[in-house]
Design a protein around this motif. Sequence first.
Motif, PDB file in Angstrom:
ATOM      1  N   THR A 225     -49.263  -5.818  37.362  1.00 32.10           N
ATOM      2  CA  THR A 225     -49.660  -5.369  36.028  1.00 32.10           C
ATOM      3  C   THR A 225     -49.033  -4.016  35.747  1.00 32.10           C
ATOM      4  OG1 THR A 225     -51.670  -4.327  36.881  1.00 32.10           O
ATOM      5  CG2 THR A 225     -51.853  -6.612  36.122  1.00 32.10           C
ATOM      6  N   VAL A 226     -49.002  -3.648  34.476  1.00 30.24           N
ATOM      7  CA  VAL A 226     -48.390  -2.384  34.081  1.00 30.24           C
ATOM      8  C   VAL A 226     -49.171  -1.201  34.636  1.00 30.24           C
ATOM      9  CG1 VAL A 226     -47.795  -0.946  32.088  1.00 30.24           C
ATOM     10  CG2 VAL A 226     -47.400  -3.410  32.009  1.00 30.24           C
ATOM     11  N   SER A 227     -50.462  -1.327  34.732  1.00 29.83           N
ATOM     12  CA  SER A 227     -51.279  -0.209  35.225  1.00 29.83           C
ATOM     13  C   SER A 227     -50.992   0.124  36.677  1.00 29.83           C
ATOM     14  CB  SER A 227     -52.769  -0.538  35.060  1.00 29.83           C
ATOM     15  OG  SER A 227     -53.110  -1.696  35.802  1.00 29.83           O
ATOM     16  N   ASP A 228     -50.403  -0.809  37.438  1.00 29.65           N
ATOM     17  CA  ASP A 228     -50.099  -0.529  38.848  1.00 29.65           C
ATOM     18  C   ASP A 228     -49.029   0.548  39.008  1.00 29.65           C
ATOM     19  OD1 ASP A 228     -51.938  -2.398  39.656  1.00 29.65           O
ATOM     20  OD2 ASP A 228     -50.488  -4.026  39.823  1.00 29.65           O
ATOM     21  N   TYR A 229     -48.226   0.775  37.980  1.00 32.38           N
ATOM     22  CA  TYR A 229     -47.211   1.826  38.075  1.00 32.38           C
ATOM     23  C   TYR A 229     -47.844   3.220  38.110  1.00 32.38           C
ATOM     24  CZ  TYR A 229     -43.598  -1.626  36.985  1.00 32.38           C
ATOM     25  OH  TYR A 229     -42.742  -2.697  37.021  1.00 32.38           O
ATOM     26  N   TRP A 230     -49.063   3.344  37.639  1.00 32.39           N
ATOM     27  CA  TRP A 230     -49.719   4.652  37.590  1.00 32.39           C
ATOM     28  C   TRP A 230     -50.849   4.767  38.607  1.00 32.39           C
ATOM     29  CZ3 TRP A 230     -47.347   2.665  33.332  1.00 32.39           C
ATOM     30  CH2 TRP A 230     -46.544   3.548  32.593  1.00 32.39           C
ATOM     31  N   VAL A 231     -51.035   3.790  39.482  1.00 30.08           N
ATOM     32  CA  VAL A 231     -52.099   3.856  40.489  1.00 30.08           C
ATOM     33  C   VAL A 231     -51.648   4.766  41.623  1.00 30.08           C
ATOM     34  CG1 VAL A 231     -53.442   2.546  42.156  1.00 30.08           C
ATOM     35  CG2 VAL A 231     -52.973   1.589  39.902  1.00 30.08           C
ATOM     36  N   PRO A 232     -52.373   5.847  41.910  1.00 31.05           N
ATOM     37  CA  PRO A 232     -51.919   6.789  42.947  1.00 31.05           C
ATOM     38  C   PRO A 232     -52.487   6.491  44.328  1.00 31.05           C
ATOM     39  CG  PRO A 232     -53.710   7.766  41.724  1.00 31.05           C
ATOM     40  CD  PRO A 232     -53.517   6.396  41.140  1.00 31.05           C
ATOM     41  N   ASN A 233     -52.694   5.220  44.667  1.00 39.11           N
ATOM     42  CA  ASN A 233     -53.250   4.921  45.981  1.00 39.11           C
ATOM     43  C   ASN A 233     -52.139   4.673  46.990  1.00 39.11           C
ATOM     44  OD1 ASN A 233     -52.291   2.394  45.414  1.00 39.11           O
ATOM     45  ND2 ASN A 233     -54.268   1.518  44.889  1.00 39.11           N
ATOM     46  N   ARG A 234     -52.552   4.327  48.188  1.00 40.58           N
ATOM     47  CA  ARG A 234     -51.603   4.197  49.290  1.00 40.58           C
ATOM     48  C   ARG A 234     -50.708   2.960  49.140  1.00 40.58           C
ATOM     49  NH1 ARG A 234     -53.398   3.418  55.641  1.00 40.58           N
ATOM     50  NH2 ARG A 234     -51.283   3.318  56.518  1.00 40.58           N
ATOM     51  N   LEU A 235     -51.233   1.880  48.559  1.00 39.41           N
ATOM     52  CA  LEU A 235     -50.482   0.635  48.479  1.00 39.41           C
ATOM     53  C   LEU A 235     -49.335   0.736  47.487  1.00 39.41           C
ATOM     54  CD1 LEU A 235     -53.381  -1.966  48.571  1.00 39.41           C
ATOM     55  CD2 LEU A 235     -51.859  -1.288  50.424  1.00 39.41           C
ATOM     56  N   TYR A 236     -49.592   1.365  46.364  1.00 38.44           N
ATOM     57  CA  TYR A 236     -48.542   1.470  45.345  1.00 38.44           C
ATOM     58  C   TYR A 236     -47.906   2.854  45.401  1.00 38.44           C
ATOM     59  CZ  TYR A 236     -50.431  -2.899  43.592  1.00 38.44           C
ATOM     60  OH  TYR A 236     -50.832  -4.197  43.468  1.00 38.44           O
ATOM     61  N   GLY A 237     -48.609   3.865  44.975  1.00 31.72           N
ATOM     62  CA  GLY A 237     -48.092   5.232  45.066  1.00 31.72           C
ATOM     63  C   GLY A 237     -46.729   5.401  44.440  1.00 31.72           C
ATOM     64  N   ILE A 238     -46.559   4.963  43.181  1.00 29.98           N
ATOM     65  CA  ILE A 238     -45.266   5.063  42.497  1.00 29.98           C
ATOM     66  C   ILE A 238     -45.273   6.343  41.675  1.00 29.98           C
ATOM     67  CG2 ILE A 238     -43.669   3.885  40.940  1.00 29.98           C
ATOM     68  CD1 ILE A 238     -45.115   1.280  41.630  1.00 29.98           C
ATOM     69  N   PRO A 239     -44.642   7.402  42.123  1.00 31.86           N
ATOM     70  CA  PRO A 239     -44.783   8.691  41.428  1.00 31.86           C
ATOM     71  C   PRO A 239     -43.904   8.830  40.194  1.00 31.86           C
ATOM     72  CG  PRO A 239     -43.413   8.962  43.358  1.00 31.86           C
ATOM     73  CD  PRO A 239     -43.856   7.529  43.362  1.00 31.86           C
ATOM     74  N   PHE A 240     -42.874   7.997  40.049  1.00 27.89           N
ATOM     75  CA  PHE A 240     -41.920   8.225  38.962  1.00 27.89           C
ATOM     76  C   PHE A 240     -42.599   8.142  37.597  1.00 27.89           C
ATOM     77  CE2 PHE A 240     -38.938   6.524  35.810  1.00 27.89           C
ATOM     78  CZ  PHE A 240     -37.993   7.536  35.819  1.00 27.89           C
ATOM     79  N   CYS A 241     -43.316   7.073  37.341  1.00 31.58           N
ATOM     80  CA  CYS A 241     -43.929   6.897  36.015  1.00 31.58           C
ATOM     81  C   CYS A 241     -44.959   7.982  35.725  1.00 31.58           C
ATOM     82  CB  CYS A 241     -44.576   5.510  35.927  1.00 31.58           C
ATOM     83  SG  CYS A 241     -43.398   4.148  36.043  1.00 31.58           S
ATOM     84  N   ARG A 242     -45.680   8.421  36.751  1.00 31.99           N
ATOM     85  CA  ARG A 242     -46.700   9.467  36.536  1.00 31.99           C
ATOM     86  C   ARG A 242     -46.068  10.803  36.195  1.00 31.99           C
ATOM     87  NH1 ARG A 242     -48.713   7.475  41.462  1.00 31.99           N
ATOM     88  NH2 ARG A 242     -48.323   9.500  42.436  1.00 31.99           N
ATOM     89  N   THR A 243     -44.866  11.055  36.718  1.00 34.65           N
ATOM     90  CA  THR A 243     -44.206  12.323  36.422  1.00 34.65           C
ATOM     91  C   THR A 243     -43.518  12.327  35.062  1.00 34.65           C
ATOM     92  OG1 THR A 243     -42.200  11.568  37.563  1.00 34.65           O
ATOM     93  CG2 THR A 243     -43.821  12.799  38.860  1.00 34.65           C
ATOM     94  N   VAL A 244     -43.278  11.150  34.480  1.00 28.99           N
ATOM     95  CA  VAL A 244     -42.584  11.063  33.191  1.00 28.99           C
ATOM     96  C   VAL A 244     -43.562  11.010  32.036  1.00 28.99           C
ATOM     97  CG1 VAL A 244     -41.007   9.668  31.801  1.00 28.99           C
ATOM     98  CG2 VAL A 244     -40.600   9.938  34.246  1.00 28.99           C
ATOM     99  N   MET A 245     -44.596  10.178  32.169  1.00 29.27           N
ATOM    100  CA  MET A 245     -45.503   9.950  31.042  1.00 29.27           C
ATOM    101  C   MET A 245     -46.807   9.371  31.579  1.00 29.27           C
ATOM    102  SD  MET A 245     -44.741   7.588  27.689  1.00 29.27           S
ATOM    103  CE  MET A 245     -43.282   8.553  27.303  1.00 29.27           C
ATOM    104  N   THR A 246     -47.890   9.674  30.908  1.00 29.65           N
ATOM    105  CA  THR A 246     -49.179   9.110  31.302  1.00 29.65           C
ATOM    106  C   THR A 246     -49.257   7.648  30.852  1.00 29.65           C
ATOM    107  OG1 THR A 246     -50.264   9.784  29.252  1.00 29.65           O
ATOM    108  CG2 THR A 246     -50.286  11.342  31.103  1.00 29.65           C
ATOM    109  N   MET A 247     -50.103   6.886  31.519  1.00 28.57           N
ATOM    110  CA  MET A 247     -50.255   5.481  31.166  1.00 28.57           C
ATOM    111  C   MET A 247     -50.842   5.320  29.765  1.00 28.57           C
ATOM    112  SD  MET A 247     -52.352   2.501  33.196  1.00 28.57           S
ATOM    113  CE  MET A 247     -53.929   3.300  32.870  1.00 28.57           C
ATOM    114  N   THR A 248     -51.750   6.209  29.390  1.00 26.59           N
ATOM    115  CA  THR A 248     -52.341   6.140  28.054  1.00 26.59           C
ATOM    116  C   THR A 248     -51.289   6.337  26.976  1.00 26.59           C
ATOM    117  OG1 THR A 248     -54.410   7.008  28.943  1.00 26.59           O
ATOM    118  CG2 THR A 248     -54.125   7.078  26.558  1.00 26.59           C
ATOM    119  N   ARG A 249     -50.412   7.302  27.176  1.00 28.15           N
ATOM    120  CA  ARG A 249     -49.362   7.551  26.203  1.00 28.15           C
ATOM    121  C   ARG A 249     -48.358   6.401  26.168  1.00 28.15           C
ATOM    122  NH1 ARG A 249     -48.495   9.602  21.377  1.00 28.15           N
ATOM    123  NH2 ARG A 249     -46.395  10.479  21.126  1.00 28.15           N
TER     124      ARG A 249
END
Length: 683
Positions: A225-249
């Motif tokens: 799902t799209v929300s998995d790009y912003w999940v900061p847990n151990r399994l996903y932990g994808i920092p790129f999207c969080r550093t560019v834009m928030t999921m809400t935006r």
Amino acid sequence: MSQLTDFAHSYPLLSLIRSRDEDGWTEHSETVDGNDSPSNGTDSSQPRVRGSSPLSTEASESSEEDEDTFSFETEAIETRASKKRKTISSPKGTQKKGQKKARPPSSPLWLSSPAKSRRNAHAATPLIIGSERRWKTEDEPDQEPKLFPFEPARTPGPQLDTSKNYTVLELFQLFFSNDVVDTLCSNTNKNAKRRHEQGFKPVSVEEMYNYLSIVIYMGLLNVHTVSDYWVPNRLYGIPFCRTVMTMTRFRAITYSLHMSDPAEDEENDKKKGTADYDRLMRIKPLKDQILDACRAFYHPFQNLSIDERMVHSKARHSLKQYIKSKPYRYGFKLYVLADSRNGYTCDFKVFMSKNPSASGKGESYDAVIDLLNIPHLGTGYHIYVDNYFTSTTLFRDLYKNKLGACGTIRENRVGLTGVQENSMPPRAKRGTIRWLRDGELLFTKWMDARPVIMCTTIHKAFAKEQVQRRKRLEDGTWTTEPVPAPAPIKSYNKYMGGVDLSDSLIKCYSVAQKTIKWYKTFFYHFVDVAVVNSWLMHKDMAVTKNTKPMAQKQFREKLCSQLADIALKGDVQEERDEEQKEQPSEQRVEMQGEKHGEKQDEKQGEEEEEVEVGLLCCPVPTKDPITVALCNKASEGRRQCHLCKHKTIWQCESCKVALCIIPDRNCFRIWHVKKDNDKQDSS
């Protein structure tokens, strides 16, 4: 005989035939024992046909139309008369057991029934009617076709400055320029205002580029799902999207994304059901801009291919089509013109509906003519199409415009002239070739696993070409053997795959996402076309400069990073402007200090005392949290990190330097350790 006469009088047509016999026609008669007898004084030595009397001189001069008019009627009437005659001459019980029934004398052996004759005539209908030419074999030579010289309107390849080194971002901005993105932002903001989006912040050009960086990144890394790009847990932990834009935006921009002016859409919706209604209004602005860029910045090479492309979608819309042979059966159909050399998308046209064609020559004819902008292309090009587009009318018209064409052809294609259906033997050997030339058109039939029919204006029939085919031996093993093939076959297999190559390049890292809005499906497809075309131009530019080009994955990764850093470039420029503004004031203070006899060391000592008194090297937010809304605390006031160049909301309270503080990247500690080491070395 009196009964036969009464029978004949009961059928007026038979009486008519008898009356015409007096004027020169001979009655079809036969004795009971099968012996023929001349009638009306005809010569008995004249060649006669079994079951009929020879025609008189007047009958031979009669038209064939009269014979055909009464052929079936005469046969039917005589058959009935023979049955009546047989009943009279052979009473019931006179036929011996085991004796075969005599064939009615009025039905010759070689004549079939009318129904059977009609079936055979339909089955033997020639594929192309009206030609007396015969099919020839590969042993018979064919004349060399007239080929037009290749004269493109521009030099084939990227239309860019070869002396300049283009970055990945600059190549992508050829398709999504600042003007294109500005139009996209304007229409998105208008759409959000129309929908009364609460708290929607207008999208800027830099933020739209950031949004595109995340969209392209999602094609590189697929999650559930799209929300998995912003999940900061151990399994996903994808920092790129969080550093560019928030999921809400990101979601807010996605929901309000619009390519056309909403006010124009409302005016267009009022025209539904009329000829002025534009069904592609919602994608027209971006579509036209992408098409203009595809045509302007690249000129194709000599071999082109035209084929259908499916943009996968299951949205409920009247433009959606179903094609069973495509990998994606449901979606929007596009007619695409691609360069066979590398798969560059030169032009495309969205299939509207099966309305009557504008030229009256068919939808496929109009699609090819619309895609081939001859003044823009030039002459001498070779166009490869499949059997959906191939027709003699199209190939002749292209030939008049100095364009060659080649493609497979359907046997039931309307308008063909000169090809007979029985050109290939029933059980032909693999590799059997038959060809027929009709002016500039060449038709070839080749037996592979099944017969393949080609039509071309740029090839000879047979140039002693061979292809490798697998063959199973008697012991069950497989081997390869050379099979002769016509010249059009090898060229078609080599150059027809331009659109398929483009589709495969798009599919590798497609940015398509599930959406209920049909026009957003086209938005993602336009992004894919822009990325693939810009990468293909990068490859050609690298070959020109004799450098190693990047792979598509590497190209997309670098493009994501550069798109994400566009807004940061503006922040860095602002910081530099502030430093330049502060620099003259410091110089004025130094000049005043020199006038009063003050030393610069004393000023540095005063600054050190101020640091020791009130400010410590500790992380603080770049903006006061009290003045920032709760929903924007994670993104408000972001600045570029001094070390890694990523965005961060943290800075050093004493040094006023933006630094990252996350588990994977603790730039705050690295920078201060390095600063302390430099001080020790200097001391």
